[in-house]
Write an enzyme that holds these catalytic residues in place. Structure first.
Site: not given
Ligand code: 13P
Length: 253
Positions: A9-11, A95, A165, A171, A213, A234
């Site tokens: 998930n590149w956001k 999400h 999640e 994050g 994470s 992420g």
């Molecule tokens: P991180 O891997 O940066 O914690 O993000 C997780 C996430 O929200 C994936 O959708």
């Protein structure tokens, strides 16, 4: 899904198309590794075409969210039809970053039904905002799962994926992530809730992935004996070497 699942998930990253192309080029060097997994890349919308051009041989395209608007005049929105025409095969729904912007579990349930109708795999995110030493977060989780899956028929669950999640670990870094023992406990709980909704046989077939994470240093422990079928990653998915190491941890589970 028979292969282990890895969703990148590149956001809202990388910050330019050039960087995105560079990342895809690096990932492409490990295509044989990624082909052993069900790898999905969920890029920002403007990068979708580049991802499908450059990564089609070792991954599938995913959407970070969908809208419920039909074809027509909806300035600023992109319909499911358009996402599908780009080749989106999976959609991340519910999400926590969308829920924090006001999305309700009722909307999530409508989106699940819409993507199922479109033949796209729904990856439904659930997770508590904080962990409570008395276990109250389990009640929150139960409510969120039940509301998000309301009206989803048992027959349509064959492609459903649940992404656990916990919001409080998103994050951060590996040292702040959920501990494998706690993850295993949550997975058992989620299976129980799914079993209450759909019955044991159906629930057993629904894949549960973990996100929050995941980094190279904790991926191995998080997949071993925790009951997860993969990861939703992420920030670590934006570093080709890290994603490769996470993929290796899944393969050598
Ligand atoms: P991180 O891997 O940066 O914690 O993000 C997780 C996430 O929200 C994936 O959708």
């Amino acid at each position: 899904m028979s292969k282990l699942i890895l969703v990148a998930n590149w956001k809202n990253h990388p910050s330019s198309l050039e960087e995105a192309k560079g990342l895809l080029k690096e990932m492409g060097k490990k295509k044989e590794l990624y082909k052993k997994l069900a790898l999905f890349i969920a890029p920002p919308l403007p990068y979708m075409e580049s991802v499908s051009e450059r990564a089609a041989s070792f991954s599938k395209l995913a959407a970070q969210d969908i809208t419920l608007v039909p074809k027509g005049n909806y300035t600023g929105l992109v319909s499911l039809d358009i996402l599908k025409s780009f080749g989106a095969r999976l959609a991340i729904l519910g999400h926590s970053e969308r829920r924090a912007m006001g999305e309700t579990s009722e909307e999530v349930s409508q989106k699940i039904k819409a993507v199922l109708r479109a033949g796209i795999v729904p990856l439904v995110c659930v997770g508590e905002n904080e962990r409570d030493k008395d276990g109250d977060h389990f009640e929150f989780l139960r409510g969120e799962i039940k509301q998000s899956l309301a009206g989803v028929s048992k027959q349509s669950t064959s492609s459903l994926i649940i992404a656990y999640e916990p919001v409080w670990v998103i994050g951060k870094s590996a040292k702040d992530a959920l501990l494998p023992g706690d993850l295993a406990q949550s997975v058992i709980f989620i299976k129980k809730v799914l079993s209450d909704i759909f019955g044991r046989n159906t629930a057993d077939k629904i894949s549960i992935v973990y996100g929050g994470s995941v980094e190279p240093t904790n991926a191995g422990a998080l997949v071993k004996e925790t009951g997860v079928a993969g990861f939703l990653v992420g920030h670590a998915s934006l570093r080709a070497k890290w994603l490769e190491e996470i993929a290796n941890s899944l393969i050598s589970k």
